[in-house]
Design a protein around this motif. Structure first.
Motif, PDB file in Angstrom:
ATOM      1  N   GLN A  51       0.574  46.711 -47.523  1.00 35.26           N
ATOM      2  CA  GLN A  51       0.834  45.230 -46.187  1.00 35.26           C
ATOM      3  C   GLN A  51       0.340  46.874 -44.802  1.00 35.26           C
ATOM      4  O   GLN A  51       1.005  47.623 -44.466  1.00 35.26           O
ATOM      5  CB  GLN A  51       1.568  44.968 -45.464  1.00 35.26           C
ATOM      6  N   ASP A 106       3.164  37.829 -43.026  1.00 42.28           N
ATOM      7  CA  ASP A 106       2.507  37.529 -42.586  1.00 42.28           C
ATOM      8  C   ASP A 106       0.412  38.208 -43.713  1.00 42.28           C
ATOM      9  O   ASP A 106       0.591  39.638 -43.197  1.00 42.28           O
ATOM     10  CB  ASP A 106       2.024  37.509 -41.187  1.00 42.28           C
ATOM     11  N   PRO A 107      -0.117  38.068 -44.080  1.00 38.64           N
ATOM     12  CA  PRO A 107      -0.123  36.130 -44.593  1.00 38.64           C
ATOM     13  C   PRO A 107       0.827  36.334 -45.971  1.00 38.64           C
ATOM     14  O   PRO A 107       0.780  35.157 -46.347  1.00 38.64           O
ATOM     15  CB  PRO A 107      -1.673  36.154 -44.975  1.00 38.64           C
ATOM     16  N   TRP A 108       1.799  37.105 -46.367  1.00 39.80           N
ATOM     17  CA  TRP A 108       2.247  36.231 -47.475  1.00 39.80           C
ATOM     18  C   TRP A 108       3.366  36.111 -47.292  1.00 39.80           C
ATOM     19  O   TRP A 108       4.099  36.314 -45.971  1.00 39.80           O
ATOM     20  CB  TRP A 108       2.432  37.316 -48.950  1.00 39.80           C
ATOM     21  N   LYS A 109       4.095  36.746 -48.571  1.00 38.55           N
ATOM     22  CA  LYS A 109       5.763  35.288 -48.483  1.00 38.55           C
ATOM     23  C   LYS A 109       5.567  36.366 -49.302  1.00 38.55           C
ATOM     24  O   LYS A 109       5.536  35.366 -50.511  1.00 38.55           O
ATOM     25  CB  LYS A 109       6.149  33.621 -48.288  1.00 38.55           C
ATOM     26  N   GLU A 149       8.836  37.118 -44.759  1.00 39.10           N
ATOM     27  CA  GLU A 149       7.372  36.207 -43.899  1.00 39.10           C
ATOM     28  C   GLU A 149       6.308  38.167 -43.905  1.00 39.10           C
ATOM     29  O   GLU A 149       7.299  38.416 -43.030  1.00 39.10           O
ATOM     30  CB  GLU A 149       7.626  35.878 -42.660  1.00 39.10           C
TER      31      GLU A 149
END
Length: 111
Positions: A8, A39-42, A37
């Protein structure tokens, strides 16, 4: 070849960078199965008690680059009892911070 890579990159405020590092620190403190977290993944990871760590600071071309890296074996690649290496730190991923720079986290796991 990596079995999984999540990366990311984005600009962050100092507060956002602190929030990401705090979430990582909480996951490390709790160990076991941790969720981060990103964002947008966990991201769900199994975090063992013993890890290897590296901190690198590089200054060049008017920028400071700070990398924090943690490594540990996957469950299938776990070391046999009695062959443990001494750990120097704890945790997953890589965080890069700096004014106007991006954040980068990478996780690699083997199946």
């Amino acid at each position: 070849m990596k079995d999984l890579k999540l990366e990311q990159k984005r600009s962050l405020s100092r507060l956002e960078a602190a929030d990401q590092l705090e979430a990582l620190a909480t996951a490390l403190r709790e160990g076991g199965d941790a969720e981060l977290e990103l964002d947008p993944w966990k991201l769900s990871l199994r975090i063992p008690d013993d890890l290897r760590g590296e901190i690198e600071v590089e200054v060049s071309d008017g920028e400071i680059e700070l990398e924090i890296e943690f490594k540990w074996p996957t469950a299938s690649g776990a070391e046999k009892p009695g062959s443990r290496q001494k750990s120097t730190a704890a945790g997953p991923g890589r965080a890069r911070t700096g004014a106007g720079r991006t954040s980068k986290r990478t996780a690699a796991t083997k199946s």
